[in-house]
Design a protein around this motif. Structure first.
Motif, PDB file in Angstrom:
ATOM      1  N   ILE A 100       0.831  -1.209   0.000  1.00  0.00           N
ATOM      2  CA  ILE A 100       0.000   0.000   0.000  1.00  0.00           C
ATOM      3  C   ILE A 100       0.861   1.253   0.000  1.00  0.00           C
ATOM      4  O   ILE A 100       0.597   2.214  -0.737  1.00  0.00           O
ATOM      5  N   SER A 101       1.912   1.246   0.813  1.00  0.00           N
ATOM      6  CA  SER A 101       2.769   2.431   0.927  1.00  0.00           C
ATOM      7  C   SER A 101       3.514   2.733  -0.365  1.00  0.00           C
ATOM      8  O   SER A 101       3.902   3.887  -0.612  1.00  0.00           O
ATOM      9  N   ALA A 102       3.737   1.722  -1.188  1.00  0.00           N
ATOM     10  CA  ALA A 102       4.476   1.911  -2.439  1.00  0.00           C
ATOM     11  C   ALA A 102       3.615   2.526  -3.538  1.00  0.00           C
ATOM     12  O   ALA A 102       4.133   2.933  -4.590  1.00  0.00           O
ATOM     13  N   MET A 103       2.302   2.618  -3.321  1.00  0.00           N
ATOM     14  CA  MET A 103       1.408   3.131  -4.356  1.00  0.00           C
ATOM     15  C   MET A 103       1.565   4.639  -4.530  1.00  0.00           C
ATOM     16  O   MET A 103       1.823   5.371  -3.569  1.00  0.00           O
ATOM     17  N   THR A 104       1.369   5.092  -5.741  1.00  0.00           N
ATOM     18  CA  THR A 104       1.420   6.527  -6.033  1.00  0.00           C
ATOM     19  C   THR A 104       0.384   7.284  -5.219  1.00  0.00           C
ATOM     20  O   THR A 104       0.659   8.374  -4.698  1.00  0.00           O
ATOM     21  N   ILE A 105      -0.806   6.716  -5.087  1.00  0.00           N
ATOM     22  CA  ILE A 105      -1.872   7.413  -4.353  1.00  0.00           C
ATOM     23  C   ILE A 105      -1.563   7.519  -2.869  1.00  0.00           C
ATOM     24  O   ILE A 105      -2.164   8.338  -2.166  1.00  0.00           O
ATOM     25  N   SER A 106      -0.630   6.699  -2.378  1.00  0.00           N
ATOM     26  CA  SER A 106      -0.228   6.782  -0.974  1.00  0.00           C
ATOM     27  C   SER A 106       0.923   7.761  -0.774  1.00  0.00           C
ATOM     28  O   SER A 106       1.135   8.255   0.339  1.00  0.00           O
ATOM     29  N   SER A 143      -6.093   5.066 -15.524  1.00  0.00           N
ATOM     30  CA  SER A 143      -6.545   3.707 -15.212  1.00  0.00           C
ATOM     31  C   SER A 143      -5.650   3.046 -14.173  1.00  0.00           C
ATOM     32  O   SER A 143      -6.126   2.302 -13.311  1.00  0.00           O
ATOM     33  N   ARG A 144      -4.356   3.323 -14.242  1.00  0.00           N
ATOM     34  CA  ARG A 144      -3.431   2.756 -13.257  1.00  0.00           C
ATOM     35  C   ARG A 144      -3.754   3.271 -11.861  1.00  0.00           C
ATOM     36  O   ARG A 144      -3.749   2.511 -10.878  1.00  0.00           O
ATOM     37  N   LEU A 145      -4.046   4.554 -11.758  1.00  0.00           N
ATOM     38  CA  LEU A 145      -4.369   5.143 -10.461  1.00  0.00           C
ATOM     39  C   LEU A 145      -5.700   4.606  -9.932  1.00  0.00           C
ATOM     40  O   LEU A 145      -5.855   4.391  -8.721  1.00  0.00           O
ATOM     41  N   GLN A 146      -6.644   4.403 -10.822  1.00  0.00           N
ATOM     42  CA  GLN A 146      -7.915   3.806 -10.413  1.00  0.00           C
ATOM     43  C   GLN A 146      -7.698   2.397  -9.879  1.00  0.00           C
ATOM     44  O   GLN A 146      -8.278   2.008  -8.863  1.00  0.00           O
ATOM     45  N   ARG A 147      -6.837   1.641 -10.550  1.00  0.00           N
ATOM     46  CA  ARG A 147      -6.563   0.274 -10.102  1.00  0.00           C
ATOM     47  C   ARG A 147      -5.853   0.288  -8.756  1.00  0.00           C
ATOM     48  O   ARG A 147      -6.114  -0.574  -7.906  1.00  0.00           O
ATOM     49  N   GLU A 148      -4.969   1.239  -8.538  1.00  0.00           N
ATOM     50  CA  GLU A 148      -4.333   1.346  -7.221  1.00  0.00           C
ATOM     51  C   GLU A 148      -5.377   1.544  -6.135  1.00  0.00           C
ATOM     52  O   GLU A 148      -5.301   0.919  -5.074  1.00  0.00           O
ATOM     53  N   ALA A 149      -6.345   2.420  -6.387  1.00  0.00           N
ATOM     54  CA  ALA A 149      -7.383   2.687  -5.387  1.00  0.00           C
ATOM     55  C   ALA A 149      -8.182   1.433  -5.079  1.00  0.00           C
ATOM     56  O   ALA A 149      -8.465   1.124  -3.911  1.00  0.00           O
ATOM     57  N   ALA A 150      -8.553   0.692  -6.121  1.00  0.00           N
ATOM     58  CA  ALA A 150      -9.323  -0.540  -5.918  1.00  0.00           C
ATOM     59  C   ALA A 150      -8.492  -1.586  -5.188  1.00  0.00           C
ATOM     60  O   ALA A 150      -8.991  -2.290  -4.306  1.00  0.00           O
ATOM     61  N   THR A 151      -7.214  -1.697  -5.546  1.00  0.00           N
ATOM     62  CA  THR A 151      -6.325  -2.672  -4.903  1.00  0.00           C
ATOM     63  C   THR A 151      -6.148  -2.356  -3.429  1.00  0.00           C
ATOM     64  O   THR A 151      -6.200  -3.247  -2.573  1.00  0.00           O
ATOM     65  N   ARG A 152      -5.939  -1.090  -3.106  1.00  0.00           N
ATOM     66  CA  ARG A 152      -5.772  -0.700  -1.701  1.00  0.00           C
ATOM     67  C   ARG A 152      -7.023  -1.051  -0.895  1.00  0.00           C
ATOM     68  O   ARG A 152      -6.925  -1.565   0.227  1.00  0.00           O
TER      69      ARG A 152
END
Length: 526
Positions: A100-106, A143-152
């Motif tokens: 989670i911490s490695a995600m751009t949105i984080s 789309s990548r950022l959306q997928r990050e949100a769903a994954t988190r």
């Protein structure tokens, strides 16, 4: 081997699941976070009713598993419920938190993220028809950022011990639904959940409503960024009343919608970071918070008549006043209570339960845990345990929680694909009413066929959950679900119907037992 008749029978009945992978110490640690103080003392309603612990866990969590059962057994059912109502935050195993911490949105604020994306979009527009690869890259990043949100969200749903917090976060994300397909909203979804929904999911409803009203994703999705004096846009005003607070046919009029739209004029977003030119006499009314902007030059400063009350024109404070008014309407209390009861109790909760919850909502000034406590302590809730049909998210997350309890997945891609196949992708509902929580929306033969395929994929080993995409498969063999040898799963199966138990006895091998178990009618309900 499974016969076609058996497959059809089990698939048409239903499948599902359970979740988690935290040690008992981590579970207890998560239960201690930031308790709510307003709740009444712990009672003994659930203990006195001799509630089945597994059925209770299946309702309070995204799916019962051994880890959540350990967490409950260290206290008792009533104290466990109290902990879940009070606990805050998402405490997950370190290996999951690292993902989670490695995600751009984080790592990047929404403001910085959008500014960067806006520059990318403008460059793509300038090269349109000349170099369309720039627009393709821009769309891929959204789309990548959306997928990050769903994954988190999925990782927290699986591994957080604060399961009621996770369920309520998803409930409110669905209640304040935002479709991902509009403009650059895909890049805003992670922040919307993290900062507008999650902190207030078990807090006060007014704070929650207010946080969504200030978020750029909501203002963009429902077009309030275009709402200005002389150019009224009623979209957001209508949905606030119809879907977010009072509910349709609750007594408000078209005139109330129009007046609320006037209140909301000038409430919008600013994505480029440049402050607009404001007349000196209006500059004191200008408000900028991140991407949110209140532009007084676009605001109607005239007095409004809203729900029989005069709202004096004075800028953004008008919105603050009407949001408070809306949260304190008896119609809002009833509407929110019915939505919660439909999610947690049954497709058709009784009027008596709704009224009881609405009373608690009003008396506590919109305290969500107190309203939930009234529902959880009701005989109707206790009688409903084991009967509520699981929507796709509860099915998918539950399967992973149960089958891989104690293992850390590294790829949520298969889960996201399953949700797409079953028609419930994250923020995929186009209209603002969100996904239905009624059984009729999810119990079709086609839906059951997909669920059976998922159960079969899970039963015969990992369906890609332990393989990072675009990287070689790990040398070690991925873990396989050990349901057939799990004492916890065996004990669960002992409570199933005779027909299901007979089917399990007929399984030729552990894989068949896993399929029969995950595809059983009992595993389709919570």
């Amino acid at each position: 081997m499974l016969t076609s008749t058996t497959i059809q029978r089990l698939a048409s009945a239903t499948l599902i699941c359970l979740l988690s992978a935290c040690s008992s110490s981590l579970l207890q640690q998560g239960a201690k976070n930031n308790y709510v103080k307003e709740l009444p003392p712990i009672g003994n309603t659930l203990t006195k009713a001799n509630v089945n612990p597994n059925q209770l866990l299946n309702r309070l969590t995204f799916g019962s598993n051994f880890s959540s059962d350990q967490q409950l057994q260290t206290v008792n059912m009533d104290r466990y419920l109290d902990q879940q109502l009070r606990s805050r935050g998402s405490v997950v195993p370190n290996v999951i938190q690292t993902q989670i911490s490695a995600m751009t949105i984080s790592q990047t604020s929404l403001e910085d993220l959008i500014h960067k994306l806006e520059a990318q979009r403008i460059a793509a527009d300038q090269q349109k028809g000349v170099d369309d690869s720039l627009n393709k890259q821009y769309q891929q990043e959204l789309s990548r950022l959306q997928r990050e949100a769903a994954t988190r969200s999925l990782l927290r749903d699986i591994y957080s011990p604060n399961q009621l917090q996770e369920q309520m976060t998803w409930f409110w994300m669905n209640h304040f639904n935002i479709h991902s397909g509009k403009h650059n909203i895909r890049a805003m979804l992670g922040d919307f959940e993290e900062n507008a929904i999650r902190p207030y999911a078990l807090g006060n409803f007014r704070d929650l409503l207010r946080a969504t009203a200030y978020h750029p994703a909501m203002l963009r999705y429902l077009d309030n960024e275009y709402n200005a004096s002389g150019h009224i846009n009623e979209n957001y005003a209508r949905e606030i009343m119809e879907l977010h607070t009072m509910g349709v046919n609750s007594g408000y009029t078209q005139k109330d919608v129009q007046e609320l739209a006037r209140v909301l004029t000038g409430v919008g977003i600013n994505l480029n970071g440049n402050a607009p030119k404001i007349k000196p006499e209006l500059s004191k009314f200008y408000v900028r918070r991140g991407l949110f902007e209140f532009n007084p030059q676009r605001h109607d400063f005239g007095d409004k008549q809203f729900l029989g009350t005069t709202i004096h024109g004075r800028g953004l404070n008008e919105m603050e006043e009407v949001l408070s008014m809306l949260t304190r309407q008896p119609a809002t209390a009833r509407y929110i209570s019915k939505e919660l009861a439909t999610y947690f109790v049954s497709d058709n909760p009784s009027d008596a339960l709704i009224q009881s919850m609405a009373k608690s909502f009003l008396q506590s000034d919109g305290n969500i845990p107190i309203t939930l406590r009234t529902m959880f302590d009701s005989p109707e809730f206790i009688a409903s345990l084991g009967h509520k049909f699981k929507d796709p998210l509860h099915y998918v997350v539950g399967v992973v929680r149960l089958a891989y309890d104690g293992n850390s997945i590294v790829n949520t891609g298969p889960m996201l694909n399953w949700l797409n196949m079953m028609g419930q992708p994250f923020n995929g509902h186009q209209t603002p009413d969100g996904y239905s929580m009624q059984e009729s929306a999810w119990a079709s033969p086609g839906q059951m066929s997909v669920r059976f395929d998922i159960a079969r994929s899970m039963a015969f080993g990992t369906p890609g959950l332990f393989k990072i995409e675009n990287q070689p498969a790990p040398a070690e063999k991925p873990p396989a679900p050990a349901l057939a040898s799990s004492m916890y799963a065996k004990n669960m199966s002992n409570t199933f119907s005779k027909e299901t138990r007979d089917a399990l006895l007929q399984a030729k091998n552990p894989n068949e037992w896993n399929i029969f178990f995950l595809a059983s009618p009992e595993m389709m309900r919570r």
